[in-house]
Design a protein around this motif. Structure first.
Motif, PDB file in Angstrom:
ATOM      1  N   ARG A  13      75.623  51.277  45.008  1.00  0.00           N
ATOM      2  CA  ARG A  13      74.590  50.300  44.652  1.00  0.00           C
ATOM      3  C   ARG A  13      73.549  51.004  43.798  1.00  0.00           C
ATOM      4  NH1 ARG A  13      72.156  47.099  49.378  1.00  0.00           N
ATOM      5  NH2 ARG A  13      74.044  45.914  49.132  1.00  0.00           N
ATOM      6  N   ILE A  15      70.534  50.781  41.101  1.00  0.00           N
ATOM      7  CA  ILE A  15      69.500  49.885  40.591  1.00  0.00           C
ATOM      8  C   ILE A  15      68.694  50.643  39.547  1.00  0.00           C
ATOM      9  CG2 ILE A  15      67.432  48.568  41.156  1.00  0.00           C
ATOM     10  CD1 ILE A  15      68.582  48.367  44.039  1.00  0.00           C
ATOM     11  N   VAL A  39      61.280  46.780  46.070  1.00  0.00           N
ATOM     12  CA  VAL A  39      62.713  46.677  45.758  1.00  0.00           C
ATOM     13  C   VAL A  39      63.535  47.004  47.004  1.00  0.00           C
ATOM     14  CG1 VAL A  39      64.602  47.638  44.398  1.00  0.00           C
ATOM     15  CG2 VAL A  39      62.384  47.226  43.311  1.00  0.00           C
ATOM     16  N   HIS A  79      67.904  42.674  39.496  1.00  0.00           N
ATOM     17  CA  HIS A  79      68.731  43.863  39.225  1.00  0.00           C
ATOM     18  C   HIS A  79      70.120  43.461  38.855  1.00  0.00           C
ATOM     19  CE1 HIS A  79      65.804  44.745  42.455  1.00  0.00           C
ATOM     20  NE2 HIS A  79      65.391  45.560  41.545  1.00  0.00           N
TER      21      HIS A  79
END
Length: 79
Positions: A13, A15, A39, A79
């Protein structure tokens, strides 16, 4: 650019965002860490109230509204 490409390939993941820009828009570049916490809050199983209580408990009153805004910018970032 090659570093970002390498990270994207290695991290499940990934971002990418301009936290400094968001913090500056919120009112102070020093709030970048709070943008990033905003975030992060989207990926952790804590209620919004807990995050807000943590801000109130840890941020000096004179900087609280600015940091709440920075947090909200982080939460709202796509995102």
């Amino acid at each position: 650019e090659s570093i970002l490409g390498d990270l994207k390939g290695r991290i499940e993941r990934f971002i990418q965002l301009d936290g400094l820009r968001l913090a500056t828009e919120a009112g102070n570049a020093k709030a970048t860490n709070v943008v990033l916490i905003g975030v992060l809050s989207k990926y952790m199983d804590f209620p919004e109230e807990a995050w807000q209580e943590a801000l109130v408990a840890r941020i000096p009153a004179k900087l609280l509204e600015l940091n709440k805004k920075a947090f909200a910018f982080g939460v709202a970032e796509e995102h």
